[in-house]
Design an enzyme around this catalytic site. Structure first.
Site, PDB file in Angstrom:
ATOM      1  N   ASN A 240       1.009  -1.355   0.115  1.00  0.00           N
ATOM      2  CA  ASN A 240      -0.085  -0.048  -0.131  1.00  0.00           C
ATOM      3  C   ASN A 240       1.081   1.323   0.055  1.00  0.00           C
ATOM      4  O   ASN A 240       1.536   1.652   1.081  1.00  0.00           O
ATOM      5  CB  ASN A 240      -0.986  -0.076   1.343  1.00  0.00           C
ATOM      6  N   GLU A 323      -8.247  -2.929  -2.649  1.00  0.00           N
ATOM      7  CA  GLU A 323      -8.373  -2.436  -1.476  1.00  0.00           C
ATOM      8  C   GLU A 323      -7.983  -0.902  -1.341  1.00  0.00           C
ATOM      9  O   GLU A 323      -7.246  -0.398  -0.514  1.00  0.00           O
ATOM     10  CB  GLU A 323      -7.521  -2.951  -0.231  1.00  0.00           C
ATOM     11  N   ARG A 356       0.444  -7.863  -8.073  1.00  0.00           N
ATOM     12  CA  ARG A 356      -0.219  -8.840  -7.242  1.00  0.00           C
ATOM     13  C   ARG A 356      -1.658  -9.176  -7.599  1.00  0.00           C
ATOM     14  O   ARG A 356      -2.401  -8.337  -8.307  1.00  0.00           O
ATOM     15  CB  ARG A 356      -0.478  -8.330  -5.814  1.00  0.00           C
ATOM     16  N   ASP A 402      -7.091 -14.807   2.477  1.00  0.00           N
ATOM     17  CA  ASP A 402      -6.358 -14.026   2.812  1.00  0.00           C
ATOM     18  C   ASP A 402      -5.569 -14.522   4.002  1.00  0.00           C
ATOM     19  O   ASP A 402      -5.615 -14.058   4.985  1.00  0.00           O
ATOM     20  CB  ASP A 402      -6.886 -12.607   3.337  1.00  0.00           C
ATOM     21  N   GLU A 424       2.640 -16.403  -2.787  1.00  0.00           N
ATOM     22  CA  GLU A 424       3.011 -15.588  -1.692  1.00  0.00           C
ATOM     23  C   GLU A 424       2.496 -16.227  -0.493  1.00  0.00           C
ATOM     24  O   GLU A 424       1.323 -16.488  -0.213  1.00  0.00           O
ATOM     25  CB  GLU A 424       2.088 -14.248  -1.956  1.00  0.00           C
ATOM     26  N   GLU A 430      -0.284 -12.303  10.718  1.00  0.00           N
ATOM     27  CA  GLU A 430      -1.580 -11.408  10.657  1.00  0.00           C
ATOM     28  C   GLU A 430      -2.740 -12.109  11.466  1.00  0.00           C
ATOM     29  O   GLU A 430      -3.512 -11.722  12.159  1.00  0.00           O
ATOM     30  CB  GLU A 430      -1.957 -10.857   9.396  1.00  0.00           C
TER      31      GLU A 430
HETATM   32  C1  GCU Z   1      -4.711  -8.223   4.130  1.00  0.00           C
HETATM   33  C2  GCU Z   1      -4.027  -7.152   5.131  1.00  0.00           C
HETATM   34  C3  GCU Z   1      -3.786  -5.754   4.568  1.00  0.00           C
HETATM   35  C4  GCU Z   1      -2.779  -5.943   3.350  1.00  0.00           C
HETATM   36  C5  GCU Z   1      -3.549  -6.923   2.281  1.00  0.00           C
HETATM   37  C6  GCU Z   1      -2.605  -7.120   1.284  1.00  0.00           C
HETATM   38  O1  GCU Z   1      -5.956  -7.657   3.822  1.00  0.00           O
HETATM   39  O2  GCU Z   1      -5.167  -7.199   6.034  1.00  0.00           O
HETATM   40  O3  GCU Z   1      -3.224  -5.078   5.765  1.00  0.00           O
HETATM   41  O4  GCU Z   1      -2.659  -4.892   2.565  1.00  0.00           O
HETATM   42  O5  GCU Z   1      -3.667  -8.113   2.936  1.00  0.00           O
HETATM   43  O6  GCU Z   1      -2.284  -8.167   0.926  1.00  0.00           O
HETATM   44  O7  GCU Z   1      -2.443  -6.325   0.207  1.00  0.00           O
END
Ligand code: GCU
Length: 714
Positions: A240, A323, A356, A402, A424, A430
């Site tokens: 991100n 996201e 990704r 996830d 991956e 997490e």
């Molecule tokens: C999960 C995670 C996020 C992360 C995302 C990703 O959703 O909670 O923090 O950014 O994976 O793999 O991009």
């Protein structure tokens, strides 16, 4: 010039490279033949080992000393040719006179060594090595310097065994040519996600409060640890990409170059997460449309500058249309258009794009039962197979959701034969206890890597990744003195590297290596008990975690946002799309073709049939694929509801036992490690109790079915 080994602050835990791990190498006499930066690193490593343990190291080009060598680390091209024997006059094209003199000193005829392994020359590749014994001498041969570095660490792993008749003589080549860690590290501390997104080990080792952290000894020590387990690529910022992080590509490139300088001596290349909107946010272009000529020119020129500054730069990592991250969808383009744009810019320099596949609708309506997040990556990417340029790696999370404690393998892995895939994993825990719980993940990864998407006799996930693809994982490291918060979570980082090098390794064997390096059991008061107890605590800890958390593959049930601790309905009525559909009659997600979302149809046979069938679906994935009544009988013979009760009580009991076992190690392990793990186990126990109570109470209240064993259900 030997590269000095890094010396991080004294309170930083040495992880799997404590000085004692080098006793076998450092107490012997080593001869190194060959040139190159990584050979200098090898010499630096052996020098440091010798300083601590009394041995010696010479380079073949040095004045030969009198000591016969016990260990020879040699680049094959640096060995004398077989037709010139020791004592012959060197000629212009041959190894130097000093090389030849070294032959005598080594107690081994290096020309004969070369002749004996003539078939290996050129076959070991950029990173492979051969371990051999010649008389009393252990020999590591490589075609290229990186092979010598990996060979040295193999000798370190073997310890004294490497110097005796039991030395396992064999050729080692990595199964995957890129073994990569993604750091989800932010440069600025993010108001919600912190310095490291999903980081459970303190701050970032690279960044702090918007600036480079500049603890260069620490970064170098990290590189050293990674090389010792086989990792050779690192992405240094979060997928991100926020405003400051976007600028690493341009005016903050020097910060990246500095990290590259620190990782390079250990054979690690730097990659960068970039924002797809970079031409707009960094250069003020009106568009980031991948087919726009000005956009292409901008990426080409920007990438040229990156390589001018960092010639061995690895490439870009991109999270697009996911996201909230920008991507090609905004311009009516698809992900092949987007990835190829960057691939084209990187191609002249040998760089790669990790694009990704984690693309799904996170604004879905929970009332709409036809939308299934599990389907999303396949639906977006499988139709694009064959359209990606050769230097694009489509990076697929190993499961369709996830990184849950249990998921099926992602069907994307079998669906893109014309595309390079990067599989991956998530080393950062997490969803598996956030480095407060003991959860050794190698058994899980090993299951995934051995899974055969086309059934018995077909290729495995590891085979698919090895066939032109690679293996990537989200790092679990931070500036914590134990690197990973929970000292036992170091084993996950180590195991990821080792499995990426050789996916066939057994998780327990990898744990043995890690224990022997980290804890030096041979010197402890009770080596057998130390090893056994660590195995008892860790071997099955992933399954223990599974037992007290979300049952039978249904996943999530975690608290939204931070994702720690139980919240059964946390995601049940949200736009993120992770539902279990529990009601008074049953639980689970119907993903069949017959009556559900059709996700089972994304698998090739036999799995498309196995998962579709209530009778054949494996118990541990039952609720991922089927909605069943609570009295449905599993293959195990238990009903679903009784299984939920039993596993939750069992998981909790196992954590209590784990704590008891760990306490018994007081006095056998470093007191600081012991104290930290004890503190974490107390939290694990509290949290496991919470999980057990909430899950059991929830399903008891929903179903009204009592526990046949009459235990308290609250
Ligand atoms: C999960 C995670 C996020 C992360 C995302 C990703 O959703 O909670 O923090 O950014 O994976 O793999 O991009």
């Amino acid at each position: 010039m030997p590269v000095p080994t890094p010396e991080p602050a004294p309170d930083v835990h040495p992880a799997w490279l404590p000085p004692e791990a080098f006793r076998a190498v450092g107490s012997r006499h080593t001869l190194v033949a060959g040139d190159g930066k990584l050979v200098d690193t090898v010499v630096g490593e052996v020098e440091r080992a010798c300083a601590g343990h009394g041995g010696t190291v010479r380079r073949a080009t040095d004045e030969p000393g009198a000591r016969p060598a016990d260990l020879v680390l040699a680049l094959i091209p640096a060995l004398p040719e077989a037709d010139r024997r020791p004592g012959d006059a060197p000629d212009a094209t041959a190894a130097s006179g000093a090389d030849l003199a070294a032959v005598h000193a080594a107690h081994v005829d290096l020309a004969a060594v070369r002749a004996a392994h003539v078939d290996l020359a050129g076959a070991l590749g950029a990173e492979g090595f051969a371990l051999a014994r010649h008389g009393q001498v252990t020999v590591v041969l490589a075609d290229a310097p990186a092979g010598l570095l990996y060979g040295l660490f193999e000798v370190v792993r073997l310890g004294d065994t490497a110097f005796g008749p039991e030395c396992p003589v064999r050729v080692h080549r990595p199964a995957l040519s890129r073994r990569m860690l993604d750091h989800w590290d932010n440069v600025d501390e993010h108001p919600v996600m912190g310095q490291v997104e999903r980081g459970y080990a303190g701050g970032s080792i690279f960044w702090r409060d918007g600036r480079p952290r500049r603890d260069r000894a620490r970064v170098r020590a990290y590189a050293r640890l990674l090389a010792a387990c086989g990792v050779n690529a690192v992405a240094v910022n979060n997928v991100n990409v926020h405003a400051t992080e976007a600028r690493l590509l341009t005016d903050r490139l020097d910060d990246v170059a500095e990290i590259a300088d620190d990782l390079r001596p250990y054979g690690i290349r730097v990659h960068l997460s970039v924002t797809f909107a970079a031409p707009v946010v960094l250069a003020g272009l009106a568009t980031a449309d991948p087919l726009d000529e000005a956009v292409r020119t901008w990426w080409a020129e920007t990438t040229r500058r990156v390589y001018a500054r960092i010639p061995d730069f690895g490439g870009y990592v991109v999270k697009a249309d996911s996201e909230g991250q920008p991507g090609p969808f905004s311009y009516g383009r698809d992900h092949a258009d987007g990835a190829n744009l960057l691939a084209e810019a990187l191609a002249p320099y040998g760089g790669v794009v990790h694009w990704r596949a984690f693309v799904y609708n996170h604004r879905q309506d929970w009332r709409d039962r036809s939308t299934d997040r599990a389907r999303a990556a396949f639906d977006h990417f499988a139709p694009l197979d064959g359209r990606f340029r050769d230097n694009v790696f489509v990076q697929v999370k190993h499961g369709p959701m996830d990184f849950q404690v249990r998921e099926p393998v992602s069907p994307v892995i079998a669906a893109m034969p014309g595309t390079r895939l990067a599989v991956e994993f998530q080393v950062t825990q997490e969803y598996t206890g956030q480095q407060r719980h003991v959860c050794y993940l190698a058994p899980w990864w090993s299951e995934v890597l051995r899974y055969r998407p086309w059934g018995e006799g077909g290729r495995s996930v590891a085979d698919v990744a090895a066939d032109g693809g690679d293996l990537v994982a989200v790092s679990n490291v931070g500036d914590d003195r134990f690197w990973t918060g929970h000292p036992l979570a170091q084993a996950n980082l180590y195991a990821f590297g080792r499995l990426a090098w050789d996916p066939a390794l057994a998780p327990e064997a990898v744990l043995d290596e890690w224990i022997d390096l980290t804890f030096d059991p041979a010197r402890s008061a009770d080596p057998e008990m130390l090893r056994r107890t660590l195995h008892e605590v860790m071997d099955d800890s992933w399954r223990t975690y599974e037992r007290y958390t979300a049952p039978l593959g249904v996943g999530f049930m975690v608290r939204p946002g931070h994702h720690y601790g139980p919240d059964v309905d946390g995601y049940e009525y949200t736009p993120w799309g992770t539902y279990h559909f529990a009601d008074r009659d049953g639980v689970g997600v119907d993903r069949t073709r017959a009556t559900g979302t059709g996700f089972t149809g994304q698998y090739p046979p036999p799995w498309s049939q196995v998962y579709e069938s209530l009778d054949r679906c494996p118990d541990e994935l039952l609720l991922f694929f089927h909605h069943v009544p609570y009295d449905h009988v599993l293959h195990s013979g238990s009903t679903v509801i009784q299984h939920i009760y039993d596993t939750h009580f069992a998981g909790l009991a196992e954590v209590i036992e784990m704590s008891r076992r760990w306490e018994s190690l007081a006095g056998l392990v470093d007191p600081a490690v012991h104290a930290r793990v004890s503190e974490r186990l107390a939290e694990q126990l509290r949290c496991a109790q919470e999980w057990c109570d909430q899950i059991n109470a929830y399903f008891h209240r929903k179903s009204g079915v009592p526990d046949v064993r009459g235990r308290p259900l609250h």
